[in-house]
Design a protein around this motif. Sequence first.
Motif, mmCIF file in Angstrom:
data_model
loop_
_atom_site.group_PDB
_atom_site.id
_atom_site.type_symbol
_atom_site.label_atom_id
_atom_site.label_comp_id
_atom_site.label_asym_id
_atom_site.label_seq_id
_atom_site.Cartn_x
_atom_site.Cartn_y
_atom_site.Cartn_z
ATOM 1 N N LEU A 203 44.572 44.810 40.019
ATOM 2 C CA LEU A 203 43.709 44.111 39.077
ATOM 3 C C LEU A 203 42.577 43.403 39.803
ATOM 4 N N GLU A 204 42.862 42.787 40.923
ATOM 5 C CA GLU A 204 41.812 42.105 41.687
ATOM 6 C C GLU A 204 40.719 43.080 42.113
ATOM 7 N N ARG A 205 41.107 44.248 42.570
ATOM 8 C CA ARG A 205 40.127 45.249 42.989
ATOM 9 C C ARG A 205 39.387 45.812 41.783
ATOM 10 N N ALA A 208 36.678 43.388 41.026
ATOM 11 C CA ALA A 208 35.569 43.563 41.964
ATOM 12 C C ALA A 208 34.738 44.793 41.613
ATOM 13 N N SER A 209 35.412 45.830 41.095
ATOM 14 C CA SER A 209 34.708 47.051 40.713
ATOM 15 C C SER A 209 33.753 46.803 39.552
ATOM 16 N N LEU A 210 34.217 46.081 38.530
ATOM 17 C CA LEU A 210 33.331 45.763 37.409
ATOM 18 C C LEU A 210 32.235 44.786 37.832
ATOM 19 N N ALA A 211 32.557 43.873 38.743
ATOM 20 C CA ALA A 211 31.559 42.912 39.215
ATOM 21 C C ALA A 211 30.397 43.599 39.928
ATOM 22 N N ALA A 212 30.623 44.813 40.421
ATOM 23 C CA ALA A 212 29.545 45.552 41.081
ATOM 24 C C ALA A 212 28.438 45.933 40.110
ATOM 25 N N HIS A 213 28.718 45.869 38.805
ATOM 26 C CA HIS A 213 27.722 46.210 37.789
ATOM 27 C C HIS A 213 26.980 44.949 37.321
ATOM 28 N N PRO A 229 37.541 36.895 33.740
ATOM 29 C CA PRO A 229 38.299 36.489 32.549
ATOM 30 C C PRO A 229 38.544 37.640 31.588
ATOM 31 N N PHE A 230 37.556 38.531 31.444
ATOM 32 C CA PHE A 230 37.731 39.636 30.503
ATOM 33 C C PHE A 230 38.837 40.579 30.964
ATOM 34 N N LEU A 231 38.759 41.077 32.204
ATOM 35 C CA LEU A 231 39.746 42.051 32.664
ATOM 36 C C LEU A 231 41.132 41.431 32.808
#
Length: 264
Positions: A203-205, A208-213, A229-231
């Motif tokens: 989940l942490e990774r 980070a993957s969504l944060a790249a957008h 918070p969403f994920l």
Amino acid sequence: MSSFEDTGGNTGGGPAPLPPLPEDWQRGMAIAAHPDDIEYGTASAVARWTAQGKSFSYLLATRGEAGIDGMHPDQAGTLREAEERAGARAVGVDVVEFLDHRDGVVEYGPALRRDIVRAIRRHRPEVIVSGAFTVRMIGGLTNQADHRVVGLAALDAARDAGNRWIFPELADEGLEPWGGVRLVCFAGTAEPTHGVDVTGDPLERGIASLAAHAEYTKGLGANGFEPRPFLTWAARTAGPALGVEAALLLDVHELLPQGPPPWV
């Protein structure tokens, strides 16, 4: 016995937890319409699988060029491609391919199916993950047009890939049939059949993957939101269905059943 039969007894008096998705495979592929589609939950499962040593590739029908209202498509497509590649790297995926269908008006038909079959025959995945192709998704949300088209095309292409008489021209490209897709899995569906435990590092990774957008999310304006918070909310909401803290739930189509058929 099918690998999907839940043999665990339900002694708690409530509904039995969903079975976990089988993980006795090595090659997977995520197929989506736009950059960021995979990152809304599926990427956390991908992080789990790449940590197990599985190989994974991403296939995007478009570059998401129509996704940012205040940015011209030529600029937005380049930006979103870069963000997708960064998001993929965050979960251990290096292979990201784009089919360059037009964002917002992807058409279901032989051209799209052929493009997906080409990628499936090249990468030979055993498991494919995509997004729901139903009009309504989890929570009654109305699905977007490209999502519906690409999800259904992914399911059909998974079978097309094993038939040498469908798109026989691909043989001229050196791409022999691949009938080894066992499972085609859809995230965001209203009636999931299986789940993947993404508690902890996956989940942490995924976050980070969504944060790249970041630029895409910023371009959404008031409709944007913070990835963590969403994920976290989405995964923890899904977790109880699998009997874990955090999960991704999937509707799974078993194309190659394991074990003898039920009538034997």
